[in-house]
Design an enzyme around this catalytic site. Structure first.
Site, PDB file in Angstrom:
ATOM      1  N   HIS A 272      31.590  13.858 -24.404  1.00 33.54           N
ATOM      2  CA  HIS A 272      32.668  14.303 -25.293  1.00 33.54           C
ATOM      3  C   HIS A 272      33.536  13.112 -25.731  1.00 33.54           C
ATOM      4  O   HIS A 272      33.750  12.886 -26.929  1.00 33.54           O
ATOM      5  CB  HIS A 272      33.517  15.353 -24.566  1.00 33.54           C
ATOM      6  CG  HIS A 272      34.656  15.886 -25.368  1.00 33.54           C
ATOM      7  ND1 HIS A 272      34.582  17.086 -26.049  1.00 33.54           N
ATOM      8  CD2 HIS A 272      35.894  15.389 -25.616  1.00 33.54           C
ATOM      9  CE1 HIS A 272      35.739  17.295 -26.679  1.00 33.54           C
ATOM     10  NE2 HIS A 272      36.552  16.275 -26.426  1.00 33.54           N
ATOM     11  N   GLU A 273      34.010  12.357 -24.753  1.00 31.37           N
ATOM     12  CA  GLU A 273      34.873  11.214 -25.090  1.00 31.37           C
ATOM     13  C   GLU A 273      34.095  10.153 -25.868  1.00 31.37           C
ATOM     14  O   GLU A 273      34.646   9.476 -26.741  1.00 31.37           O
ATOM     15  CB  GLU A 273      35.505  10.620 -23.830  1.00 31.37           C
ATOM     16  CG  GLU A 273      36.369  11.592 -23.016  1.00 31.37           C
ATOM     17  CD  GLU A 273      37.453  12.291 -23.828  1.00 31.37           C
ATOM     18  OE1 GLU A 273      37.916  11.724 -24.838  1.00 31.37           O
ATOM     19  OE2 GLU A 273      37.822  13.432 -23.457  1.00 31.37           O
ATOM     20  N   HIS A 276      34.244  10.892 -29.480  1.00 33.35           N
ATOM     21  CA  HIS A 276      35.469  10.344 -30.087  1.00 33.35           C
ATOM     22  C   HIS A 276      35.335   8.833 -30.282  1.00 33.35           C
ATOM     23  O   HIS A 276      35.718   8.278 -31.311  1.00 33.35           O
ATOM     24  CB  HIS A 276      36.664  10.613 -29.170  1.00 33.35           C
ATOM     25  CG  HIS A 276      37.135  12.038 -29.153  1.00 33.35           C
ATOM     26  ND1 HIS A 276      37.573  12.682 -30.283  1.00 33.35           N
ATOM     27  CD2 HIS A 276      37.263  12.937 -28.149  1.00 33.35           C
ATOM     28  CE1 HIS A 276      37.952  13.919 -29.978  1.00 33.35           C
ATOM     29  NE2 HIS A 276      37.770  14.113 -28.670  1.00 33.35           N
ATOM     30  N   GLU A 302      37.705  15.920 -33.344  1.00 39.50           N
ATOM     31  CA  GLU A 302      37.120  16.862 -32.385  1.00 39.50           C
ATOM     32  C   GLU A 302      35.703  17.261 -32.803  1.00 39.50           C
ATOM     33  O   GLU A 302      34.856  17.549 -31.948  1.00 39.50           O
ATOM     34  CB  GLU A 302      38.037  18.094 -32.271  1.00 39.50           C
ATOM     35  CG  GLU A 302      37.851  18.908 -31.025  1.00 39.50           C
ATOM     36  CD  GLU A 302      38.295  18.208 -29.724  1.00 39.50           C
ATOM     37  OE1 GLU A 302      38.975  17.164 -29.792  1.00 39.50           O
ATOM     38  OE2 GLU A 302      37.932  18.716 -28.648  1.00 39.50           O
TER      39      GLU A 302
END
Lengths: 508, 508
Positions: A272-273, A276, A302
């Site tokens: 997830h990170e 980003h 997101e």
């Protein structure tokens, strides 16, 4: 003519230097903030907060300085606009936007609010621990009060809540979100019900027990390499709550948290990170060192994290490729499991109380509830005191469960205590954007699933860089989506994606 | 009267706030600098240097602002001085000192110099690699030229070199250092010769080979705890060159570097940096957040690191207590060695080319050489071109060895390339101070050796805190030494300490 050109040039140089100085303050603050969250010793933290406060105040002062106002006016004149290149023109317009917002708030009022927000967050933390909403209610009411004052000062665009929304997702409106979220809710509630009724549930029993932290760490780093995260332009550390932070284009960091009792929590957190981070690492170098060198909105940001975490990371081809790699690190635990079973285990749907633990599908219902409540607060005048009951009613209606306590209900998220109203919708917008982007990507890369199954992720990342990353803030969220998909925002892609996926897994 | 009091109070508050703001900038810069040296990714470093430059420039601007000048003048008036407490009076006087120094340098000249110094350091790095002094000589000459300009602007106190000395060791003079270093050299050169002639040399053969890095790490952390380093007020990390850095009174960090081929390099490095850190962690809380909350000089700082590293860490009772702890971590390597043999192995004296690898004794000769050369440059007009020959002559004379190359000779240290003239003497002053402090400590703690042999280090640390640490910059180096030992600076304690130690080890 030549004189005017020189005046424009001078103003432009001064404006760019002012922007650059603000960026440098933000970079310093980001480093200090990162350090505070990745192992700064307890005793130094109070002093460090003062440093953060000063850096923020200095940057704010520059951003709202009368000189900044003069330069903006000068550079907005017709002749100047015609002389400016695309990047500078955009830099002027995004700076104007935040300048107008910021200068409308009297510094004294804003300072009061910052103090209140910090007290309110502490009160929330304690009240949540004690499951004592009344102890928090007064703070929440005051935070809402200040936010309403800000809306008055900013001037409402559309409904009052639109003004808040616009801060996180430029140009997004209640009108549009209402339509999108209503349709989404209409489709997801019955889908969740059908899944709940299915007897064909994924087995998760083999996930019980402990998974060595060092091996998890090594696997997360391995996966970062697979995703194309550039270790020469970032690093990975541990923190209580995973986050991504950007110091500059060449230093984009992420953190994660390893749970020995959960083999994929850190992995999906890392992916997830990394989503980003891939966004921030792949912005065009031409934008480096300017305020345009960051993601264009919370929602688009997101979309990148959710794309990699869910659409790729929780897909069948992904686990066909990577399950053997995971298995080889935990042979005694996963030796008897196959890729398909593991894929299924990572896609169980279960209505639950807590947003951050929710699955891909019901997550959106958590967000829609918060969106509807925020609208009630700012457009209908709902009071803090009313929120626990409203919250519990909506959880019953949309998710079929009733929070047993306010701690696990209306007080579960930090956002409202800190005044972050208008933020929540970005999370679901991210899901919607990501599915729409995936649909467009599949048209350009018809063998996308095969690529994932082979671990060839570079073309996928390349597509996102081309369509999303490289533009930074040169394009608005709407321009990004239209440019990448040829269509305006459309939640039907997310619905189709979820329906297809869960119909298959749960044989609906 | 009441009005004057209010004016003083107002000026004092503004002055304190200005000092505090400078401190905050320095803290931000320290965090950014620490990060750069402990793992910041390569690609972000150029951008980060810009941030460091900005933070430094902002702090400098505040420190040299006309407003600072006005406030100092106001607070230096008789009435104000009488109204001020000890801390504020001292804060005014140390600020005046640095203000006067800084404002005398025209900003443009200083900027030119900063650029040159950075280019010169890069040129040095390359020239050292290529063993090509002529490629560096022009830069060195120009750095010397700027330094001479600064001396002219500051105004020479005593000899021209005194002006440089004063920046690192306030109130230290060439007159005093000449006497101390001449006497020291006169005693150490024959002592080193006697040692070289001794047949009774410590055995170091058992130190050959590799020592697991993780075990070294664990042992270093264990030793930090033994020394009383406060982990809640600091942390330990790795970096290419070990250093100590202070963010604030509650966050005092150190770094170290682990060499698998050397079982004590990281350990002594850690103990050394911990000595610096214990100083900074134990400054009186009343000084927190002011410019007085740091070590009073380079020399006194170095006395703390050298005290723990050498006088304690390389002592016989220390290894009587801690060798079994080290041995138990490396049983296969050290199982057959005893504490005495290990103690001896850590105290071999051997004249060598490179300062940073020198033993406790010959280290001082390396420093005296640099001191004498710096005097030649600034007081006698020696040119950069002359330095390699001067250097080699002095190494032959004092250490009996001739550098085979300028890379391992005159170019071995970074200091001169970066314009740090006057810095070197602090290292030997640290040694001299530390022996003098140890002598005074032994009077107050007659069982000092027994305490070390039992690992009871708290009374020792407590004595240093009482006599040195807690005062921060409230006392000058001379006041510290006089207060702690009842005598002015006296190098005979170091000579006696070294003679006693090596006479015993080498049976001279």
């Amino acid at each position: 003519m030549a004189e005017a050109a020189t005046a424009i040039e001078k103003a432009l140089n001064e404006f760019r230097e002012l922007d650059r100085k603000i960026i440098r303050y933000q970079e310093a603050a980001a480093v200090v903030g990162w350090d505070l969250r990745t192992g700064a010793p307890r005793k130094g933290q109070a002093g460090r907060s003062e440093v953060l406060g000063m850096l923020g105040a200095e940057a704010f002062q520059l951003a709202t300085s009368p000189r900044m106002g003069e330069l903006l006016e000068q550079l907005e004149e017709k002749e100047a606009q015609e002389a400016l290149g695309e990047i500078d023109r955009k830099l002027v317009s995004v700076t104007r936007r935040s300048y107008d917002r910021s200068v409308k708030i009297p510094p004294k009022l804003y300072e009061e609010y910052v103090v209140l927000a910090s007290q309110s967050e502490s009160a929330w933390e304690q009240a949540r621990k004690d499951n004592d909403f009344p102890a928090f209610q007064g703070y929440l009411e005051r935070v809402i009060g200040y936010t309403n004052q800000f809306i008055d000062l900013w001037g409402a665009k559309g409904t009052r809540y639109d003004t808040l929304l616009d801060d996180y997702e430029p140009d997004m409106t209640v009108l549009e979100l209402d339509e999108i979220f209503t349709s989404l809710r209409g489709q997801l509630v019955p889908l969740a019900a059908a899944i709940a009724a299915s007897p064909n549930r994924p087995d998760r029993a083999f996930l019980e027990g402990l998974f060595d932290k060092e091996k998890q760490k090594e696997f997360s780093r391995y996966m970062l390499g697979q995703l194309g995260y550039d270790f020469e332009g970032g690093r990975i550390d541990e923190s209580a709550h995973p986050f991504q932070t950007t110091f500059n284009l060449g230093d984009v960091r992420i953190t994660t948290r390893y749970l020995p009792e959960d083999v994929t929590s850190a992995l999906f957190g890392t992916i997830h990170e990394a989503g980003h981070a891939l966004y921030e690492q792949n912005i065009a170098p031409a934008l480096a060192g300017t305020s345009l060198c960051r993601g264009t909105s919370m929602g688009i940001h997101e979309s990148q994290s959710r794309f990699w975490e869910n659409i790729i990371g929780r897909s069948r081809p992904f686990w066909q490729r990577y399950f053997p790699d995971l298995q080889s690190r935990f042979p005694e635990r996963l030796g008897a499991v196959d890729a398909e079973a593991f894929y299924r285990s990572q896609n169980a749907v279960q209505p639950s109380l807590i947003r951050i633990e929710a699955d891909e599908l019901t997550y959106n219902l958590h967000i829609i509830i918060r969106y509807e409540i925020e609208k009630l607060i700012f457009n209908e005048g709902a009071k803090a005191a009313d929120l626990p009951a409203i919250w519990n009613d909506k959880y019953r209606e949309y998710l079929g469960i009733t929070p047993p306590s306010d701690a696990d209900g209306v007080m579960q998220d930090v956002h409202w205590s800190a005044g972050l109203f208008g933020y929540f919708p970005s999370y679901s917008l991210g899901n919607i954007y990501s599915a729409q982007l995936a649909d467009a990507m599949a048209r350009d890369l018809p063998d996308m699933e095969a690529l994932v199954a082979k671990g060839e992720l570079a073309p996928i990342r390349g597509w996102l860089t081309e369509q999303v990353h490289r533009h930074g803030r040169l394009r608005t969220p709407k321009e990004i989506i239209l440019g990448a998909t040829g269509q305006p925002l459309d939640s039907s892609h997310l619905v189709k994606y979820l329906k297809d996926k869960y119909t298959d897994i749960y044989t609906l």
